[in-house]
Enzyme design. Structure first.
Site, short mmCIF file in Angstrom:
data_model
loop_
_atom_site.label_atom_id
_atom_site.label_comp_id
_atom_site.label_asym_id
_atom_site.label_seq_id
_atom_site.Cartn_x
_atom_site.Cartn_y
_atom_site.Cartn_z
N ASP A 72 79.41 -70.70 115.87
CA ASP A 72 78.22 -71.33 116.45
C ASP A 72 78.64 -72.13 117.70
OD1 ASP A 72 75.55 -72.36 116.55
OD2 ASP A 72 76.24 -74.18 115.53
N ASP A 79 106.77 -67.78 131.50
CA ASP A 79 106.22 -66.92 130.45
C ASP A 79 104.71 -66.78 130.56
OD1 ASP A 79 105.94 -69.55 129.91
OD2 ASP A 79 106.45 -69.43 127.79
N HIS A 102 70.83 -66.18 119.89
CA HIS A 102 71.92 -67.07 119.48
C HIS A 102 72.48 -66.71 118.09
CE1 HIS A 102 74.27 -70.61 118.55
NE2 HIS A 102 73.42 -70.95 117.60
N HIS A 126 71.85 -69.08 110.16
CA HIS A 126 72.43 -70.42 110.15
C HIS A 126 71.52 -71.50 110.74
CE1 HIS A 126 73.68 -69.81 114.39
NE2 HIS A 126 73.71 -71.12 114.44
N GLU A 183 67.35 -75.45 109.64
CA GLU A 183 67.35 -76.63 110.51
C GLU A 183 66.18 -76.61 111.49
OE1 GLU A 183 69.47 -79.12 110.50
OE2 GLU A 183 68.96 -80.11 112.39
N ASP A 184 65.93 -75.47 112.09
CA ASP A 184 65.04 -75.43 113.25
C ASP A 184 63.68 -74.78 113.00
OD1 ASP A 184 67.06 -76.59 114.63
OD2 ASP A 184 67.84 -74.73 115.47
MN MN Z 1 73.40 -72.50 116.06
#
Ligand code: MN
Length: 733
Positions: free
Chosen positions: A161, A282, A61, A85, A89-90
């Site tokens: 993300d 179009d 990811h 990123h 958090e994880d």
């Molecule tokens: Mn993420």
């Protein structure tokens, strides 16, 4: 761990990472790929053992998110932050570790992305859920706007993300898919549009469309590909004709591409504008990309020579760029087969902005950051949502309307963003930055222009304060400031300033009282001595406190002088003995004095509980004066034989006392004061209000109290009302 070290070597690099490195090397051969590998290793180690819903290792990811960020030509820092990123958090990796390994800027970005994570909604009824959703969206939008304003790259990573999560949405349970797709359509795609990142916007929309309306998605996909097939020939003819003409005119470097319409926009045309599929002409459009902007008009001329332009369908976004910076020429002509054909003409750099929006400002080629002018536009763009109907969803518009009806977002010259209550002014801003700054502010420049301090700030304004160290706030400010914070800071300031006046008044009265009592003030009012003395009073710690309370009428002058006399007797008997002997002990009276009528002197309006003396008049009874009343003092010199000591206990009778209250003029204040008087069962026999300059008011009230204690309690309570600057007991001595 073993895998981790191997990834640095050749050949063993996972596909996603290899692709990432290649993209970056292509964009900038001198890129610091070792740093990117370091970020990868940290992320891989951190996410080790974690898996995505799809069963893939979690590290896929962040790598894909980094790939999206790189494909938007974002700078190296953004790619590194994208890889990291999710670690804070994880996983067990802390922001401090990120900072230690990769520096403050990367840590900032990672922290920014982490903070943007939305909390899961609690179990609730549909209506509660809907309300919670709106509230949450407003809150998260507020966070996003603040984060974006500080560093737009945070938002670009967040969008990447979301894009990868949308691409892998299928592995989630259907209910969750729908919720995420809706949120994407409501919040993320419009934000991408606002930032001009078209690449991400249309992908998010098409992916959400696929999830929310699978049948329609399928149908439109098929019809588009079928019709494209039919029209391929016509488009090829057109491309060939244009190519030949461009070459003839020496525009060999111009490139021509044809571009399919995005599925969601076709769906919108069918559903929202109710245009039948057959009438959407179009479906394909041509795009010509040239080097110089003057060549755009040259190409336009060639196009219009070749094919008949459709009236009214020419737009010059080069001369008049869209608010998000988009520049291009758009024209619609009758193509070689007789059908309408849309053609867009722009330069390469215009094209980058069109595809990557603000992200283009961070591209490798153009250097690191947007120049300040670019930022100013960006700010306006981020925060002025009022007239926006093109790029916002209804939902986002509702949320932003809510958000911006309560708050404005403004900037310091350094680029920090502050959110203030709606209709805030430069003064609110100043107090928000620092309370000192608020007190020293004398002027303000908004977006470089001098404005009155009362000017209401707008979203995106850049506010620069002009300060002077000896400046003094004006009471007028209370009239226009909006934030509670600024209000309380200013009020404190005025109270303090007013206190200085009370202290001076109290000191003067006290010294006068001392002299009258035969005590030389110089002997007793030194700071140290007064400190001891102050402890004899409640709420007093030093000379200033005592003087202030005397000045405010909360301690009577005569009371303080008597206390000082007692204090001297205790602490400095020698000094005490040199003083004039105190009056002989008193006759005790109550109600009347041995059936002799008595009145309170008008000059000092004494009360039971105060030290008093009586003046025996000729045939008009006894007049009670305060012990230190100046008039009584004069009488003591001429008619001392008529003065008698008295003690005056409280006996339930009430006596009028005049009070003067200086306060900020606001509605409801009189009501507040009346309430306090009512609660303490104090009668009011008169009250007048006078409005003064500077938005203050003066209230004269006559209250009826039993004794000094009750009066002091009432004065304390009124003095504690927030907008009351001072309260005085009026003496006419
Ligand atoms: Mn993420």
């Amino acid at each position: 761990m073993a895998i981790v070290t191997e990834t640095a070597g050749r050949g063993d690099v996972p596909d996603g990472l290899a692709q990432l490195l290649e993209t970056i090397r292509n964009q900038r051969p001198d890129a610091d790929t070792e740093r990117i590998l370091r970020a990868y290793r940290l992320a891989e180690r951190a996410h080790e053992g974690q898996a995505r819903r799809s069963g893939e290792p979690y590290i896929t990811h962040p790598v894909e998110v980094a790939n999206i960020v790189a494909s938007l030509h974002m700078d190296e820092d953004s790619v590194v932050a994208a890889l990291l990123h999710d670690v804070v958090e994880d996983t067990s990796v802390s922001l401090e570790t990120v900072k230690a390994d990769f520096g403050q800027e990367i840590a900032h970005m990672v922290g920014g992305v982490t903070k943007l994570k939305l909390n899961a909604l609690p179990d609730a009824t549909d209506r509660q859920r809907a309300a919670a959703e709106t509230a949450r969206a407003a809150e998260s939008l507020r966070k996003m706007l603040l984060a974006m304003a500080q560093d737009v790259r945070v938002m670009v990573i967040k969008l990447a993300d979301r894009l990868h999560n949308m691409r892998t949405l299928a592995s989630l349970p259907p209910e969750k898919q729908v919720r995420i797709a809706n949120e994407t359509l409501d919040v993320y795609a419009p934000l991408a549009a606002r930032l001009g990142i078209w690449q991400v916007k249309w992908q998010l929309e098409d992916l959400a469309f696929k999830t929310l309306h699978p049948h329609e998605f399928q149908e439109i996909t098929e019809r588009v590909s079928k019709s494209r097939h039919q029209r391929e020939e016509e488009l090829q003819t057109a491309t060939h004709m244009l190519r030949t003409s461009l070459d003839e005119r020496g525009l060999k470097s111009a490139s021509i591409t044809s571009r399919p319409k995005h599925l969601f926009s076709i769906f919108n045309k069918i559903v929202k504008q109710e245009i039948p599929f057959e009438e959407i002409y179009d479906l394909q459009a041509m795009r010509v990309i040239v080097e110089e902007s003057h060549e755009c008009y040259l190409v336009l001329g060639i196009v219009h020579e070749l094919w008949l332009p459709m009236p009214g369908l020419f737009y010059d976004y080069i001369a008049m760029p869209k608010p998000n910076g988009y520049q291009s020429l758009h024209t619609k002509v009758i193509g070689p087969g007789g059908d309408p054909l849309e053609i867009q003409i722009r330069t390469r750099s215009m094209h980058e902005i069109a595809e990557y929006g603000v992200a283009a400002h961070y591209s490798y080629k153009e250097g690191k950051k947007v120049e300040s002018g670019g930022f100013e536009n960006l700010r306006r763009q981020l925060f002025d949502w009022s007239s926006d109907s093109r790029t916002s969803s209804d939902f986002l518009r509702t949320v932003t309307t809510d958000l911006f009806s309560e708050q404005v977002f403004v900037f310091t010259p350094k680029g920090d963003v502050l959110d203030l209550p709606k209709e805030s002014t430069a003064v609110d801003f100043a107090f928000r930055v620092h309370s000192d700054l608020g007190l020293k502010t004398v002027g303000a420049r908004v977006n470089g222009i001098m404005v009155p301090l009362s000017t209401t700030l707008q979203n995106g304004d850049v506010v620069e304060l002009i300060t002077r160290s000896n400046a003094q706030p004006s009471l007028d400010w209370m009239e226009f400031i909006k934030s509670a914070d600024a209000r309380s800071k200013l009020r404190n300031y005025f109270r303090k300033r007013n206190r200085a006046e009370s202290v001076a008044r109290g000191k003067e009265a006290f010294e006068k009282g001392l002299r009258t009592a035969g005590i030389d003030p110089k002997l007793v009012t030194g700071e140290d001595r007064m400190k001891e003395f102050a402890k004899l009073f409640t709420h007093c710690e030093n000379a200033q406190d005592v003087f202030a309370r005397i000045g405010e009428g909360l301690i009577s002058v005569q009371g303080a002088v008597e206390k000082m006399r007692g204090h001297l007797r205790e602490t400095q008997p020698e000094t005490y003995l040199k003083l004039r002997a105190p009056s002989k002990e008193a006759t005790i009276v109550a109600g009347g004095i041995d059936n002799v009528m008595f009145r309170r002197a008008k000059c000092c309006s004494p009360l039971p509980g105060e030290e008093v003396q009586g003046y025996v008049t000729r045939g008009r009874g006894i007049i009670i004066h305060g012990r230190m009343c100046p008039n009584a003092m004069r009488l003591a010199e001429t008619e001392s034989e008529r003065l008698i000591p008295l003690e005056w206990p409280e006996d339930g009778t009430v006596y009028p006392v005049e009070l003067k209250v200086i306060c900020l003029n606001r509605q409801g204040l009189l009501m507040d004061i009346s309430t306090i008087l009512g609660e303490s069962k104090t009668n009011v026999s008169g009250m007048t209000v006078r409005t003064l300059a500077n938005h203050t008011a003066e209230i004269d009230a006559t209250v009826e109290v039993r004794d000094l204690t009750q009066l002091q309690a009432v004065m304390n309570k009124i003095g504690n009302i927030s907008d009351v600057i001072s309260i005085l007991r009026v003496m006419r001595g």
